[in-house]
Design a protein around this motif. Structure first.
Motif, PDB file in Angstrom:
ATOM      1  N   HIS A   1      41.086  46.521  35.877  1.00 47.12           N
ATOM      2  CA  HIS A   1      40.231  47.099  36.931  1.00 47.12           C
ATOM      3  C   HIS A   1      41.083  47.473  38.140  1.00 47.12           C
ATOM      4  CE1 HIS A   1      39.991  43.483  39.590  1.00 47.12           C
ATOM      5  NE2 HIS A   1      40.066  42.797  38.477  1.00 47.12           N
TER       6      HIS A   1
ATOM      7  N   ASP B   1      45.473  40.841  41.726  1.00 47.70           N
ATOM      8  CA  ASP B   1      44.164  41.082  41.107  1.00 47.70           C
ATOM      9  C   ASP B   1      43.651  42.471  41.458  1.00 47.70           C
ATOM     10  OD1 ASP B   1      41.657  40.804  39.959  1.00 47.70           O
ATOM     11  OD2 ASP B   1      40.914  39.372  41.433  1.00 47.70           O
TER      12      ASP B   1
ATOM     13  N   GLU C   1      34.837  46.153  38.575  1.00 44.35           N
ATOM     14  CA  GLU C   1      34.841  44.767  38.095  1.00 44.35           C
ATOM     15  C   GLU C   1      34.432  43.783  39.171  1.00 44.35           C
ATOM     16  OE1 GLU C   1      36.079  40.769  36.946  1.00 44.35           O
ATOM     17  OE2 GLU C   1      36.801  41.887  38.667  1.00 44.35           O
ATOM     18  N   GLU C   2      34.941  44.007  40.384  1.00 42.24           N
ATOM     19  CA  GLU C   2      34.687  43.038  41.460  1.00 42.24           C
ATOM     20  C   GLU C   2      33.243  43.089  41.961  1.00 42.24           C
ATOM     21  OE1 GLU C   2      36.719  40.821  41.678  1.00 42.24           O
ATOM     22  OE2 GLU C   2      38.804  41.450  41.927  1.00 42.24           O
TER      23      GLU C   2
ATOM     24  N   HIS D   1      41.601  37.355  46.068  1.00 43.75           N
ATOM     25  CA  HIS D   1      40.357  37.427  46.867  1.00 43.75           C
ATOM     26  C   HIS D   1      40.533  36.922  48.303  1.00 43.75           C
ATOM     27  CE1 HIS D   1      37.432  37.552  43.157  1.00 43.75           C
ATOM     28  NE2 HIS D   1      38.535  38.263  42.977  1.00 43.75           N
TER      29      HIS D   1
HETATM   30 MN    MN Z   1      38.864  39.519  41.222  1.00 40.82          MN
END
Ligand code: MN
Ligand code: BES
Ligand code: MN
Length: 448
Positions: free
Chosen positions: A76, A109, A143-144, A420
């Motif tokens: 992602h 990420d 995705e998030e 995050h």
């Molecule tokens: Mn994530």
């Protein structure tokens, strides 16, 4: 290509603020999809941007190599919001190297991992002249925020046909330590929901009406307090239906994962003691026990000083992490029924379901799984630890189920990568090893 060029390409990717949750960044998310289409096209892939109601999905195919397996690489390109932005030492979308790490939102990420997969693929193309197998990249921008568009996309028969493959490869999970790679054979599922408890028609003076009407914040807290018992089991009827016990070999293997002892988990998180479900270690709870978490709670006066008020309502945001055997919709049915049962008189409740996805579990010792373990071992110099993830990638179970193939989770996110969080980072050394691991993986899988 030199390490510097690798970093240049990563930096260009990281500079695009592709925050999927915030409408003001929609144009940036699309620009990020364009960046990927351009990169993949320059590698000789047939790359396409599929527009959706939210953010684009990028699909790219390598030139066909007949009689060889096809691997589908998922990732992602969207990232989490950056706030609190003041806690970043350098701006989140101005990638910076400090102490051997790249700092930026998405560094780990999932942009760092995606770029390692892209550059590892490009390395094979450059060194061997062609890929030894068929590669499809499937890169999404939601995705998030729950992968809504990709869930719909995967239902389309022509897409299922186009994405037909022998195995799915994902680099969007954790890694135990810089020299200890992880082979993850499971992910937790997730369901998110919100509970609103409403009482009086307007905010009330707590002296004039207090004691006579139910306070929505108190009612909400009472309801929440019934969700766990003294052993920290989830006390919601039906919650554990379908949950399997952890296998002996798993318990045995998880004892040896660096950083995952109860003492280390307490140290890493800054708590004086863990609070696990009775009968399970911290690692067992994280990897394989379903949980019920409060993620946020609000209501009434939260400003400066005090205000003697009985508020009209209170809200709690909650989520459950799920394990194989649990169905997200059924879990939410159980939770909603539980709250209806314990909702006291004098308030009304509203239960709102948000996004969800099932847990994922695969066999780590399939032929492709063993090839992946070998690529990890040869790259990092140590055998990978076999773990399940406490985190979720809700679309993976769906992709795996729809295409009927296993997903191999070969993540590069270290425990201190701060995904995050402010100051998200990836070690340059891990990024370079990710590139090497990808090239080894493609070459090994091309022989299967
Ligand atoms: Mn994530
Ligand atoms: N890449 C993470 C999941 C992850 C990270 C799994 C590290 C294992 C180790 C993914 O991007 C993520 O953050 N997932 C969210 C779910 C999403 C719907 C918000 C999660 O797990 O909370
Ligand atoms: Mn991710």
């Amino acid at each position: 290509m030199s390490a510097m060029n690798h970093l240049d390409e990563l930096f260009s990717f990281l500079r695009i603020p592709s925050v999927s949750a915030q409408a003001e960044h929609a144009g940036d998310v699309e620009r990020c999809a364009d960046f990927l289409v351009e990169k993949l096209s320059s590698m000789g892939f047939d790359a396409k941007k599929h527009l959706t109601d939210i953010h684009p999905i990028v699909v790219a195919h390598s030139p066909e190599v007949e009689g060889k397996p096809t691997i589908l690489i998922y990732g992602h390109y969207d990232v989490m919001p950056v706030d609190p932005v003041s806690a970043w030492e350098t701006p989140p979308f101005e990638p910076t190297i400090r102490g051997g790490r790249v700092y930026a939102r998405g560094a780990s990420d999932d942009k760092g991992e995606i770029m390692a997969l892209l550059l590892g693929t490009e390395k094979v193309l450059r060194e061997d002249g062609a890929l030894p197998l068929n590669v499809i990249f499937l890169l999404e921008g939601e995705e998030e925020r729950g992968s809504e568009s990709l869930f719909a996309f995967m239902q389309r028969p022509e897409i299922q046909q186009e994405l037909a493959c022998d195995v799915i490869v994902v680099s969007d999970t954790g890694m135990a330590a810089p020299n200890i790679p992880s082979f993850s054979y499971g992910l937790k599922g997730l369901c998110c929901f919100e509970l609103k408890v409403s009482g009086p028609a307007m905010d009330l003076h707590s002296g004039l009406f207090g004691g006579a009407v139910n306070n929505p914040i108190t009612a909400l807290c009472e309801m929440i307090a019934t969700t766990h018992d003294a052993d920290n089991h989830v006390a919601v009827e039906g919650f554990y239906e379908g949950v399997h016990e952890i296998e002996a070999w798993e318990k045995e293997s998880w004892c040896r994962v660096p950083g995952m002892s109860d003492a280390e988990l307490a140290e890493l998180t800054g708590v004086d003691a863990l609070r696990t479900e009775t009968g399970y270690t911290g690692a067992e709870c994280v990897y394989a026990r379903p949980t019920f978490e409060l993620n946020g709670i609000s209501g009434g006066y939260e400003g400066e000083g005090s205000k003697t008020v009985i508020p009209t309502h209170a809200i709690a945001k909650m989520s459950c992490r799920l394990v194989p055997g649990q169905n997200p919709e059924k879990v939410m049915d159980c939770v909603e029924a539980h709250f209806r049962k314990v909702c006291p008189a004098g308030v009304r409740m509203e239960f709102t379901r948000q996004h969800s996805g099932a847990a994922y579990l695969s066999n780590p010792n399939s032929a492709f799984g063993l090839a992946a373990q070998r690529a990890l071992e040869e790259t990092f110099g140590n055998k990978p630890v076999l773990v399940r993830e406490g985190g979720s990638i809700p679309i993976i179970a769906e992709i795996s189920q729809v295409l009927g193939k296993d997903a191999l989770l070969l993540g590069l996110d270290l425990p201190d990568a701060r995904i995050h969080s402010p100051n998200e980072n990836m070690r340059v050394e891990i990024f370079e090893k990710g590139i090497e691991m990808t090239s080894r993986l493609l070459r090994l899988m091309g022989q299967l």
